[in-house]
Motif scaffolding. Structure first.
Motif, short mmCIF file in Angstrom:
data_model
loop_
_atom_site.label_atom_id
_atom_site.label_comp_id
_atom_site.label_asym_id
_atom_site.label_seq_id
_atom_site.Cartn_x
_atom_site.Cartn_y
_atom_site.Cartn_z
N CYS A 120 7.42 -15.77 -8.75
CA CYS A 120 7.10 -14.61 -9.41
C CYS A 120 8.50 -13.75 -10.12
CB CYS A 120 6.04 -13.66 -8.81
SG CYS A 120 4.61 -14.43 -8.33
N GLY A 121 9.17 -13.86 -9.46
CA GLY A 121 10.51 -13.11 -9.90
C GLY A 121 11.25 -13.61 -10.75
N PHE A 122 11.45 -14.99 -10.64
CA PHE A 122 11.91 -15.89 -11.80
C PHE A 122 10.93 -15.77 -12.97
CE2 PHE A 122 14.99 -18.01 -8.88
CZ PHE A 122 16.11 -17.64 -9.04
N GLY A 123 9.76 -15.95 -12.86
CA GLY A 123 8.80 -15.79 -13.88
C GLY A 123 9.02 -14.60 -14.71
N GLY A 124 8.97 -13.51 -14.04
CA GLY A 124 9.06 -12.25 -14.65
C GLY A 124 10.50 -11.94 -15.19
N LEU A 125 11.37 -12.66 -14.62
CA LEU A 125 12.70 -12.55 -15.29
C LEU A 125 12.92 -13.28 -16.67
CD1 LEU A 125 15.77 -11.61 -14.94
CD2 LEU A 125 16.14 -13.80 -13.72
N PHE A 126 12.38 -14.43 -16.70
CA PHE A 126 12.51 -15.18 -17.94
C PHE A 126 11.46 -14.82 -18.81
CE2 PHE A 126 13.58 -19.01 -15.41
CZ PHE A 126 14.72 -19.45 -15.98
N LEU A 127 10.42 -14.04 -18.66
CA LEU A 127 9.56 -13.60 -19.64
C LEU A 127 9.83 -12.04 -20.01
CD1 LEU A 127 6.48 -14.00 -20.97
CD2 LEU A 127 5.58 -12.67 -19.06
N GLY A 128 10.32 -11.30 -19.24
CA GLY A 128 11.07 -10.17 -19.46
C GLY A 128 12.42 -10.29 -20.62
N GLY A 129 13.16 -11.20 -20.03
CA GLY A 129 14.36 -11.61 -20.73
C GLY A 129 14.19 -12.17 -22.10
N GLY A 130 13.03 -12.98 -22.26
CA GLY A 130 12.75 -13.39 -23.60
C GLY A 130 12.18 -12.29 -24.25
N THR A 131 11.24 -11.70 -23.71
CA THR A 131 10.51 -10.51 -24.72
C THR A 131 11.74 -9.40 -25.02
OG1 THR A 131 8.61 -10.64 -23.23
CG2 THR A 131 8.97 -8.59 -24.60
N GLY A 132 12.50 -9.44 -24.27
CA GLY A 132 13.74 -8.32 -24.73
C GLY A 132 14.80 -8.87 -25.48
N LEU A 133 14.85 -10.02 -25.71
CA LEU A 133 15.60 -10.82 -26.66
C LEU A 133 14.86 -10.93 -27.97
CD1 LEU A 133 18.14 -12.57 -27.29
CD2 LEU A 133 16.70 -14.55 -26.84
N LEU A 134 13.52 -11.02 -28.04
CA LEU A 134 12.74 -10.74 -29.28
C LEU A 134 12.87 -9.47 -29.79
CD1 LEU A 134 9.69 -12.94 -28.49
CD2 LEU A 134 11.43 -13.43 -30.01
N THR A 135 12.52 -8.24 -28.84
CA THR A 135 12.69 -7.01 -29.38
C THR A 135 14.04 -6.67 -29.81
OG1 THR A 135 12.93 -6.08 -27.12
CG2 THR A 135 10.46 -6.39 -28.04
N GLY A 136 14.95 -7.01 -29.18
CA GLY A 136 16.41 -6.58 -29.39
C GLY A 136 16.89 -7.28 -30.83
N SER A 137 16.45 -8.50 -31.28
CA SER A 137 16.58 -9.05 -32.36
C SER A 137 15.90 -8.33 -33.51
CB SER A 137 16.18 -10.71 -32.27
OG SER A 137 17.06 -11.27 -31.48
N GLY A 138 14.71 -7.96 -33.35
CA GLY A 138 14.14 -7.01 -34.18
C GLY A 138 14.88 -5.94 -34.27
N SER A 139 15.30 -5.20 -33.23
CA SER A 139 15.96 -3.83 -33.61
C SER A 139 17.18 -4.10 -34.22
CB SER A 139 16.12 -3.40 -32.09
OG SER A 139 16.79 -2.12 -32.08
N ALA A 140 17.84 -5.07 -33.96
CA ALA A 140 19.13 -5.54 -34.69
C ALA A 140 18.92 -5.78 -35.99
CB ALA A 140 19.92 -6.65 -34.09
N ARG A 141 18.02 -6.60 -36.37
CA ARG A 141 17.55 -6.76 -37.87
C ARG A 141 17.35 -5.53 -38.62
NH1 ARG A 141 13.61 -11.55 -39.31
NH2 ARG A 141 15.17 -12.22 -40.55
N ARG A 142 16.87 -4.52 -37.96
CA ARG A 142 16.42 -3.05 -38.69
C ARG A 142 17.68 -2.73 -38.98
NH1 ARG A 142 12.03 -3.26 -35.23
NH2 ARG A 142 12.99 -2.27 -33.66
N THR A 143 18.58 -2.77 -37.98
CA THR A 143 19.86 -2.07 -38.10
C THR A 143 20.65 -2.61 -39.44
OG1 THR A 143 20.38 -1.91 -35.84
CG2 THR A 143 22.20 -1.86 -36.84
N PHE A 144 20.45 -4.00 -39.80
CA PHE A 144 21.20 -4.44 -41.03
C PHE A 144 20.19 -4.08 -42.10
CE2 PHE A 144 22.76 -7.72 -37.91
CZ PHE A 144 24.07 -7.03 -37.88
N THR A 145 18.90 -4.10 -42.20
CA THR A 145 18.16 -3.64 -43.32
C THR A 145 18.49 -2.35 -43.98
OG1 THR A 145 16.30 -3.02 -41.85
CG2 THR A 145 16.38 -5.54 -42.74
N ASN A 146 18.84 -1.50 -43.07
CA ASN A 146 19.24 0.04 -43.35
C ASN A 146 20.31 -0.02 -44.34
OD1 ASN A 146 16.96 0.87 -41.88
ND2 ASN A 146 18.22 1.31 -40.28
N ALA A 147 21.41 -1.02 -44.23
CA ALA A 147 22.56 -1.01 -45.18
C ALA A 147 22.66 -2.48 -45.80
CB ALA A 147 23.76 -0.77 -44.11
N PRO A 148 22.09 -2.41 -46.94
CA PRO A 148 21.90 -3.73 -47.49
C PRO A 148 23.19 -4.17 -48.20
CG PRO A 148 20.81 -2.05 -48.88
CD PRO A 148 21.19 -1.59 -47.67
#
Length: 168
Positions: A120-148
């Motif tokens: 359960c710990g490894f499953g949560g780590l993979f799931l949480g890390g993957g979700t964090g990567l997705l949300t972090g990528s979206g946040s980083a993308r928004r950083t770039f869209t503010n300065a075309p």
């Protein structure tokens, strides 16, 4: 198993982008572009770290709940009155056969608890890390869209770096 398969200890997630940010003159980047790249890499790292920690905590909580449920079911099974003999029609002289006690076989064990917490710990780590990567990528993308205009310079520099890597 490589540590790159886990999101939390991965430390090379943005090496190419960080290297690009460290040498802005070579790729025609301005200081604001370098700061923007570092901000984006930092956002992804923060999101992955938080997501991994939350996933690990949720995995441990789920394992605790599973362990407690297993213990409650075992206690209910142990306290419940169980038959000791089964009656058959013509099989034996008295028609009864003894039922073995299976209580020790269904009892929760320490290796079972360790397996539950680990999986359960490894499953949560993979799931949480993957979700964090997705949300972090979206946040980083928004950083770039503010300065075309910075985004265009960074994209061109990344294309040039990719071309340089292919030629080497």
């Amino acid at each position: 198993m490589s540590t790159d398969s886990l999101a939390l200890p991965r430390n090379n997630a943005g090496e190419e982008i960080s290297a690009l940010a460290e040498n802005p003159l070579k790729h025609d980047l301005q200081d604001s572009d370098r700061d923007l790249l570092k901000t984006a890499v930092r956002k992804v790292g923060i999101h992955v770290t938080i997501g991994s920690a939350v996933g690990l905590a949720l995995g441990a909580f789920l394992a605790f709940r599973i362990r407690r449920t297993r213990m409650h079911r075992f206690n209910a099974f142990r306290a419940h009155e169980k038959p000791t003999r089964v009656k058959f029609a013509d099989k034996f002289a008295d028609g009864r056969e003894a039922i073995p006690d299976v209580t020790q076989h269904v009892k929760p064990t320490t290796p079972g608890n360790i397996a539950a917490y680990t999986l359960c710990g490894f499953g949560g780590l993979f799931l949480g890390g993957g979700t964090g990567l997705l949300t972090g990528s979206g946040s980083a993308r928004r950083t770039f869209t503010n300065a075309p205009e910075s985004r265009q310079r960074i994209e061109n520099a990344i294309r040039r770096v990719g071309t340089d890597v292919l030629w080497q």
